[in-house]
Design a protein around this motif. Structure first.
Motif, short mmCIF file in Angstrom:
data_model
loop_
_atom_site.label_atom_id
_atom_site.label_comp_id
_atom_site.label_asym_id
_atom_site.label_seq_id
_atom_site.Cartn_x
_atom_site.Cartn_y
_atom_site.Cartn_z
N CYS A 1 0.83 -1.21 0.00
CA CYS A 1 0.00 0.00 0.00
C CYS A 1 0.86 1.26 0.00
O CYS A 1 0.50 2.26 -0.62
CB CYS A 1 -0.94 -0.01 1.20
SG CYS A 1 -2.25 -1.23 1.08
N VAL B 1 -6.82 -3.37 -4.21
CA VAL B 1 -8.07 -3.23 -3.47
C VAL B 1 -7.81 -2.88 -2.01
O VAL B 1 -8.55 -2.08 -1.42
CB VAL B 1 -8.88 -4.55 -3.58
CG1 VAL B 1 -10.14 -4.48 -2.75
CG2 VAL B 1 -9.21 -4.85 -5.02
N ASN C 1 -5.40 -1.09 -0.82
CA ASN C 1 -5.06 0.32 -0.76
C ASN C 1 -6.32 1.19 -0.85
O ASN C 1 -6.46 2.16 -0.12
CB ASN C 1 -4.09 0.68 -1.88
CG ASN C 1 -3.41 2.00 -1.65
OD1 ASN C 1 -3.37 2.51 -0.54
ND2 ASN C 1 -2.85 2.54 -2.72
N ASP C 2 -7.23 0.82 -1.74
CA ASP C 2 -8.49 1.56 -1.85
C ASP C 2 -9.32 1.44 -0.58
O ASP C 2 -9.91 2.41 -0.11
CB ASP C 2 -9.30 1.07 -3.05
CG ASP C 2 -8.60 1.34 -4.37
OD1 ASP C 2 -7.75 2.26 -4.40
OD2 ASP C 2 -8.91 0.64 -5.35
N LEU C 3 -9.37 0.24 -0.02
CA LEU C 3 -10.15 0.02 1.20
C LEU C 3 -9.56 0.77 2.39
O LEU C 3 -10.28 1.45 3.13
CB LEU C 3 -10.23 -1.47 1.52
CG LEU C 3 -10.96 -1.85 2.80
CD1 LEU C 3 -12.46 -1.63 2.62
CD2 LEU C 3 -10.67 -3.28 3.16
N SER D 1 -7.67 3.35 2.31
CA SER D 1 -7.64 4.79 2.08
C SER D 1 -9.03 5.41 2.06
O SER D 1 -9.17 6.59 1.74
CB SER D 1 -6.96 5.08 0.73
OG SER D 1 -5.66 4.58 0.72
N TRP D 2 -10.03 4.65 2.37
CA TRP D 2 -11.41 5.13 2.31
C TRP D 2 -11.61 6.29 3.28
O TRP D 2 -11.16 6.26 4.42
CB TRP D 2 -12.34 3.97 2.65
CG TRP D 2 -13.79 4.30 2.62
CD1 TRP D 2 -14.47 4.93 1.63
CD2 TRP D 2 -14.74 4.01 3.64
NE1 TRP D 2 -15.79 5.04 1.96
CE2 TRP D 2 -15.99 4.48 3.20
CE3 TRP D 2 -14.65 3.39 4.87
CZ2 TRP D 2 -17.13 4.36 3.95
CZ3 TRP D 2 -15.80 3.26 5.62
CH2 TRP D 2 -17.02 3.75 5.16
N ARG D 3 -12.31 7.33 2.84
CA ARG D 3 -12.51 8.53 3.64
C ARG D 3 -13.34 8.28 4.88
O ARG D 3 -13.29 9.05 5.83
CB ARG D 3 -13.17 9.62 2.80
CG ARG D 3 -12.39 9.95 1.58
CD ARG D 3 -11.91 11.33 1.41
NE ARG D 3 -12.42 12.36 2.27
CZ ARG D 3 -11.64 13.18 2.94
NH1 ARG D 3 -10.33 13.04 2.86
NH2 ARG D 3 -12.14 14.14 3.67
#
Length: 158
Positions: free
Chosen positions: A97, A104, A106-108, A110-112
């Motif tokens: 990450c 996926v 990294n996206d999860l 990094s979720w706001r």
């Protein structure tokens, strides 16, 4: 009590230092850090799954240890490799990450939606010693440091 001695945490500490070094070295230029896609796939399968298996095995290890069903070799091997294996899985996720190759995960991560939760947990981390010190310094008798005392401190802190 396997938690208190600091030398039990040397392997996770060393793994964390190495991950920090690699992130410092390769985070700016993630193209210079390349692992073949097959090896990366194998690492994504093995390392996080081994971390999850350590969590499951810890439960069975504790149950078997209370029943006295473990021999010394199994106890020693599990106690020696439990923390490093867990840390290798977390280190792999952190490394991928941090270099932008987490996909996926990294996206999860990094979720706001995690921002308020992270700020709240950091606030609790910075303030949690105040109620513990208040409780510890307000006791007028000698305290035995057993499991009940730690649970009662935890109840007081919440």
């Amino acid at each position: 009590m396997a938690y208190f001695p600091t030398y039990h945490h040397f392997a996770p500490f060393g793994i964390g230092i190495l991950v920090g070094y690699f992130l410092l070295k390769f985070c700016e230029d993630s193209e210079s850090w390349s692992i073949p896609s097959k090896a990366r796939f194998i690492f994504w399968l093995l390392l996080p799954l081994s971390s999850l298996s350590i969590l499951i095995l810890a439960h069975f290890w504790n149950v078997a240890q209370e029943a006295g069903e473990l021999n010394k070799i199994i106890k020693t091997l599990f106690a020696a490799f439990q923390r490093p294996i867990w840390c290798l899985g977390i280190a792999w996720i952190t490394l991928c990450c941090g270099t932008g190759k987490g996909g996926v995960f990294n996206d999860l991560l990094s979720w706001r939606g995690f921002v308020p939760l992270s700020r709240l947990s950091f606030c609790i981390y910075t303030v949690h010693l105040v109620p513990i010190y208040i409780r510890a310094y307000s006791i007028k008798y000698t305290t035995s440091w057993d499991d009940y005392y730690f649970v009662s401190i935890q109840k007081f802190a919440w």
